[in-house]
Design a protein around this motif. Structure first.
Motif, PDB file in Angstrom:
ATOM      1  N   PHE A  25       0.820  -1.209   0.000  1.00  0.00           N
ATOM      2  CA  PHE A  25       0.000   0.000   0.000  1.00  0.00           C
ATOM      3  C   PHE A  25       0.854   1.259   0.000  1.00  0.00           C
ATOM      4  N   ALA A  26       2.043   1.193   0.611  1.00  0.00           N
ATOM      5  CA  ALA A  26       2.952   2.339   0.574  1.00  0.00           C
ATOM      6  C   ALA A  26       3.425   2.586  -0.862  1.00  0.00           C
ATOM      7  N   ASP A  60       0.439   4.008  -2.800  1.00  0.00           N
ATOM      8  CA  ASP A  60       0.233   5.430  -2.496  1.00  0.00           C
ATOM      9  C   ASP A  60       1.245   6.303  -3.222  1.00  0.00           C
ATOM     10  N   GLN A 108       0.268   6.544  -6.845  1.00  0.00           N
ATOM     11  CA  GLN A 108      -0.954   7.304  -7.071  1.00  0.00           C
ATOM     12  C   GLN A 108      -0.796   8.785  -6.726  1.00  0.00           C
ATOM     13  N   ASP A 109       0.403   9.182  -6.329  1.00  0.00           N
ATOM     14  CA  ASP A 109       0.679  10.590  -6.074  1.00  0.00           C
ATOM     15  C   ASP A 109       0.482  11.383  -7.372  1.00  0.00           C
ATOM     16  N   SER A 135      -4.933  -2.268  -5.712  1.00  0.00           N
ATOM     17  CA  SER A 135      -5.904  -1.257  -5.274  1.00  0.00           C
ATOM     18  C   SER A 135      -7.138  -1.911  -4.664  1.00  0.00           C
ATOM     19  N   LYS A 168      -6.464  -3.086  -1.244  1.00  0.00           N
ATOM     20  CA  LYS A 168      -6.457  -1.967  -0.293  1.00  0.00           C
ATOM     21  C   LYS A 168      -7.879  -1.633   0.139  1.00  0.00           C
TER      22      LYS A 168
END
Length: 64
Positions: free
Chosen positions: A22-23, A26, A29-30, A54, A57
């Motif tokens: 997930f890190a 993320d 997806q920035d 995704s 998550k």
């Protein structure tokens, strides 16, 4: 480079290392990363891996 991070995130999910997956997700997806032209070269198979991570998550958020 994006494809490599997608593969790593998928491997993390396969090993139940959701925190790392997930890190990575993320980071990918920035907004700055999302606007890179390199995303146009990402094959659909890799985009499918992104969707799998995704969805994992979303599922983990439901069970929290």
């Amino acid at each position: 480079m994006i494809i490599k991070f997608l593969k790593i995130a998928k491997k993390c999910c396969d090993c139940f290392n959701f925190s790392s997956a997930f890190a990575i997700l993320d980071g990918l997806q920035d907004l700055t990363v999302r606007n890179l032209p390199a995303w146009q070269e990402v094959p659909s198979k890799s985009m499918h891996q992104l969707e799998k991570v995704s969805s994992a998550k979303v599922i983990t958020k439901i069970f929290k």
